[in-house]
Design a protein around this motif. Structure first.
Motif, PDB file in Angstrom:
ATOM      1  N   GLU A 117      20.210  62.701  14.447  1.00 53.54           N
ATOM      2  CA  GLU A 117      20.392  61.411  15.111  1.00 53.54           C
ATOM      3  C   GLU A 117      21.706  61.359  15.887  1.00 53.54           C
ATOM      4  OE1 GLU A 117      19.607  61.708  11.755  1.00 53.54           O
ATOM      5  OE2 GLU A 117      17.470  61.424  12.172  1.00 53.54           O
ATOM      6  N   ASP A 118      22.746  62.008  15.362  1.00 55.62           N
ATOM      7  CA  ASP A 118      24.037  62.047  16.065  1.00 55.62           C
ATOM      8  C   ASP A 118      23.880  62.674  17.449  1.00 55.62           C
ATOM      9  OD1 ASP A 118      25.392  60.971  13.873  1.00 55.62           O
ATOM     10  OD2 ASP A 118      26.104  62.927  13.153  1.00 55.62           O
ATOM     11  N   LEU A 119      22.970  63.624  17.575  1.00 59.27           N
ATOM     12  CA  LEU A 119      22.765  64.312  18.852  1.00 59.27           C
ATOM     13  C   LEU A 119      22.131  63.401  19.902  1.00 59.27           C
ATOM     14  CD1 LEU A 119      21.523  67.777  17.543  1.00 59.27           C
ATOM     15  CD2 LEU A 119      23.843  67.101  18.216  1.00 59.27           C
ATOM     16  N   GLU A 120      21.629  62.250  19.482  1.00 60.48           N
ATOM     17  CA  GLU A 120      21.011  61.294  20.405  1.00 60.48           C
ATOM     18  C   GLU A 120      22.007  60.273  20.951  1.00 60.48           C
ATOM     19  OE1 GLU A 120      17.483  59.569  18.633  1.00 60.48           O
ATOM     20  OE2 GLU A 120      16.831  61.523  17.877  1.00 60.48           O
ATOM     21  N   ILE A 121      23.258  60.338  20.518  1.00 57.07           N
ATOM     22  CA  ILE A 121      24.279  59.399  20.991  1.00 57.07           C
ATOM     23  C   ILE A 121      24.471  59.588  22.496  1.00 57.07           C
ATOM     24  CG2 ILE A 121      26.728  58.767  20.875  1.00 57.07           C
ATOM     25  CD1 ILE A 121      26.647  59.686  17.910  1.00 57.07           C
ATOM     26  N   VAL A 122      24.503  58.465  23.210  1.00 59.25           N
ATOM     27  CA  VAL A 122      24.705  58.510  24.662  1.00 59.25           C
ATOM     28  C   VAL A 122      26.047  57.895  25.023  1.00 59.25           C
ATOM     29  CG1 VAL A 122      22.233  58.493  25.184  1.00 59.25           C
ATOM     30  CG2 VAL A 122      23.480  56.327  25.068  1.00 59.25           C
ATOM     31  N   ILE A 140      18.490  71.508  20.518  1.00 58.08           N
ATOM     32  CA  ILE A 140      17.043  71.298  20.428  1.00 58.08           C
ATOM     33  C   ILE A 140      16.479  71.849  19.126  1.00 58.08           C
ATOM     34  CG2 ILE A 140      14.829  71.917  21.496  1.00 58.08           C
ATOM     35  CD1 ILE A 140      16.368  71.674  24.220  1.00 58.08           C
ATOM     36  N   ILE A 141      17.041  72.945  18.630  1.00 61.27           N
ATOM     37  CA  ILE A 141      16.618  73.468  17.324  1.00 61.27           C
ATOM     38  C   ILE A 141      16.823  72.401  16.256  1.00 61.27           C
ATOM     39  CG2 ILE A 141      17.293  75.092  15.494  1.00 61.27           C
ATOM     40  CD1 ILE A 141      17.701  77.176  17.786  1.00 61.27           C
ATOM     41  N   LYS A 142      17.911  71.640  16.369  1.00 62.33           N
ATOM     42  CA  LYS A 142      18.223  70.611  15.381  1.00 62.33           C
ATOM     43  C   LYS A 142      17.446  69.314  15.611  1.00 62.33           C
ATOM     44  CE  LYS A 142      21.856  69.290  12.454  1.00 62.33           C
ATOM     45  NZ  LYS A 142      23.169  69.709  12.016  1.00 62.33           N
ATOM     46  N   ASN A 143      17.137  69.000  16.871  1.00 62.71           N
ATOM     47  CA  ASN A 143      16.435  67.754  17.191  1.00 62.71           C
ATOM     48  C   ASN A 143      15.539  67.968  18.408  1.00 62.71           C
ATOM     49  OD1 ASN A 143      15.591  65.209  18.026  1.00 62.71           O
ATOM     50  ND2 ASN A 143      17.514  64.214  17.516  1.00 62.71           N
ATOM     51  N   LYS A 144      14.273  68.240  18.149  1.00 65.34           N
ATOM     52  CA  LYS A 144      13.316  68.525  19.220  1.00 65.34           C
ATOM     53  C   LYS A 144      13.046  67.326  20.121  1.00 65.34           C
ATOM     54  CE  LYS A 144      11.025  72.263  16.683  1.00 65.34           C
ATOM     55  NZ  LYS A 144      12.279  72.929  16.569  1.00 65.34           N
ATOM     56  N   LYS A 145      13.344  66.114  19.631  1.00 65.37           N
ATOM     57  CA  LYS A 145      13.112  64.900  20.424  1.00 65.37           C
ATOM     58  C   LYS A 145      14.064  64.765  21.608  1.00 65.37           C
ATOM     59  CE  LYS A 145      13.647  61.890  17.210  1.00 65.37           C
ATOM     60  NZ  LYS A 145      13.770  60.655  16.445  1.00 65.37           N
ATOM     61  N   LEU A 146      15.154  65.504  21.601  1.00 61.90           N
ATOM     62  CA  LEU A 146      16.154  65.373  22.658  1.00 61.90           C
ATOM     63  C   LEU A 146      15.582  65.618  24.047  1.00 61.90           C
ATOM     64  CD1 LEU A 146      19.201  67.160  20.984  1.00 61.90           C
ATOM     65  CD2 LEU A 146      18.865  64.693  21.282  1.00 61.90           C
ATOM     66  N   VAL A 147      14.593  66.507  24.152  1.00 65.54           N
ATOM     67  CA  VAL A 147      14.026  66.817  25.478  1.00 65.54           C
ATOM     68  C   VAL A 147      13.280  65.629  26.069  1.00 65.54           C
ATOM     69  CG1 VAL A 147      13.874  69.297  25.056  1.00 65.54           C
ATOM     70  CG2 VAL A 147      11.909  67.842  24.541  1.00 65.54           C
ATOM     71  N   ASN A 148      12.927  64.665  25.229  1.00 64.28           N
ATOM     72  CA  ASN A 148      12.185  63.488  25.680  1.00 64.28           C
ATOM     73  C   ASN A 148      13.082  62.355  26.156  1.00 64.28           C
ATOM     74  OD1 ASN A 148       9.824  64.775  24.709  1.00 64.28           O
ATOM     75  ND2 ASN A 148      10.065  63.832  22.713  1.00 64.28           N
ATOM     76  N   SER A 154      22.955  61.732  27.035  1.00 66.00           N
ATOM     77  CA  SER A 154      23.117  62.397  25.742  1.00 66.00           C
ATOM     78  C   SER A 154      23.874  63.705  25.958  1.00 66.00           C
ATOM     79  CB  SER A 154      21.750  62.708  25.133  1.00 66.00           C
ATOM     80  OG  SER A 154      21.094  63.706  25.905  1.00 66.00           O
ATOM     81  N   ALA A 155      24.259  64.341  24.870  1.00 64.68           N
ATOM     82  CA  ALA A 155      24.920  65.643  24.960  1.00 64.68           C
ATOM     83  C   ALA A 155      23.982  66.668  25.603  1.00 64.68           C
ATOM     84  CB  ALA A 155      25.375  66.104  23.581  1.00 64.68           C
ATOM     85  N   LEU A 156      22.675  66.575  25.315  1.00 66.33           N
ATOM     86  CA  LEU A 156      21.738  67.510  25.950  1.00 66.33           C
ATOM     87  C   LEU A 156      21.687  67.294  27.455  1.00 66.33           C
ATOM     88  CD1 LEU A 156      19.719  69.810  25.818  1.00 66.33           C
ATOM     89  CD2 LEU A 156      17.923  68.125  25.392  1.00 66.33           C
ATOM     90  N   SER A 157      21.766  66.067  27.876  1.00 62.99           N
ATOM     91  CA  SER A 157      21.797  65.793  29.314  1.00 62.99           C
ATOM     92  C   SER A 157      23.032  66.431  29.948  1.00 62.99           C
ATOM     93  CB  SER A 157      21.773  64.283  29.560  1.00 62.99           C
ATOM     94  OG  SER A 157      21.501  63.996  30.907  1.00 62.99           O
ATOM     95  N   TYR A 158      24.179  66.369  29.260  1.00 64.47           N
ATOM     96  CA  TYR A 158      25.394  67.022  29.744  1.00 64.47           C
ATOM     97  C   TYR A 158      25.185  68.537  29.821  1.00 64.47           C
ATOM     98  CZ  TYR A 158      28.962  63.273  29.759  1.00 64.47           C
ATOM     99  OH  TYR A 158      29.736  62.177  30.051  1.00 64.47           O
TER     100      TYR A 158
END
Length: 181
Positions: A78-83, A107-115, A89-93
């Motif tokens: 859930e922390d990885l979803e912080i914007v 993504i290994i930790k949170n597959k939902k990030l790609v969405n 999000s960090a994945l967007s960065y």
């Protein structure tokens, strides 16, 4: 062109207690970051900049792959979803930076990030393609659910297709023989 907030002359009004963590994350200093987090465990998911970024966002912008991997290990999915304040999000960065290793560990930790779209409504694979990051775009495309790219789910798929063609993401354009003189 990629957008990251201008950090020159950045003031930490109200955020002074996180200045040291910012410095360590920006410099990629894992040992100092770990010492800080041991003293302040809540800091792993706190917004530490005037732009609402976490230490993970800061490490990504600075390109500190090893530190990113270590921070992701400490954070919850859930922390990885912080914007941050612009909705990224960090994945967007990571998609903006084009550093695939960073994206993979998240993504290994949170597959939902790609969405998760950024504040501009763009999902990470589109963000990466906008930055013309071929390896990252291919990777994110491979882990993005196909349904997310369907017309019923917005313009993600059509935009990705247009950007891929315009940037020759999957190879050179071929001119049709009937248009050649």
């Amino acid at each position: 062109m990629l957008f990251f907030p201008n950090r020159e002359g950045m003031t930490f009004a109200g955020l002074d207690r996180w200045r040291e963590l910012y410095k360590h994350a920006h410099e990629g200093n894992w040992e100092a970051t770990k010492r800080f987090l041991d003293l302040h465990p809540e800091a792993k998911n706190v917004k530490i900049t005037p732009f609402g970024e976490t230490a993970l966002h800061v490490a990504i912008v600075a390109g500190n792959v090893k530190l990113v991997e270590k921070l992701v290990e400490l954070m919850s999915p859930e922390d990885l979803e912080i914007v941050e304040q612009a909705g990224c999000s960090a994945l967007s960065y990571a998609a903006m930076q084009g550093i695939t290793k960073m994206a993979k560990c998240m993504i290994i930790k949170n597959k939902k990030l790609v969405n998760l779209p950024n504040g501009g409504g763009r999902i990470p694979v589109v963000v990466s393609c906008l930055g013309n990051h071929k390896e990252m775009t291919h990777y994110l495309y491979s882990v993005t659910p196909a349904e997310l790219l369907y017309e019923d789910n917005g313009n993600h798929g059509s935009l990705l297709l247009q950007l891929s063609i315009a940037s020759e993401m999957f190879g050179k354009r071929h001119t049709h023989a009937s248009t050649m003189n």
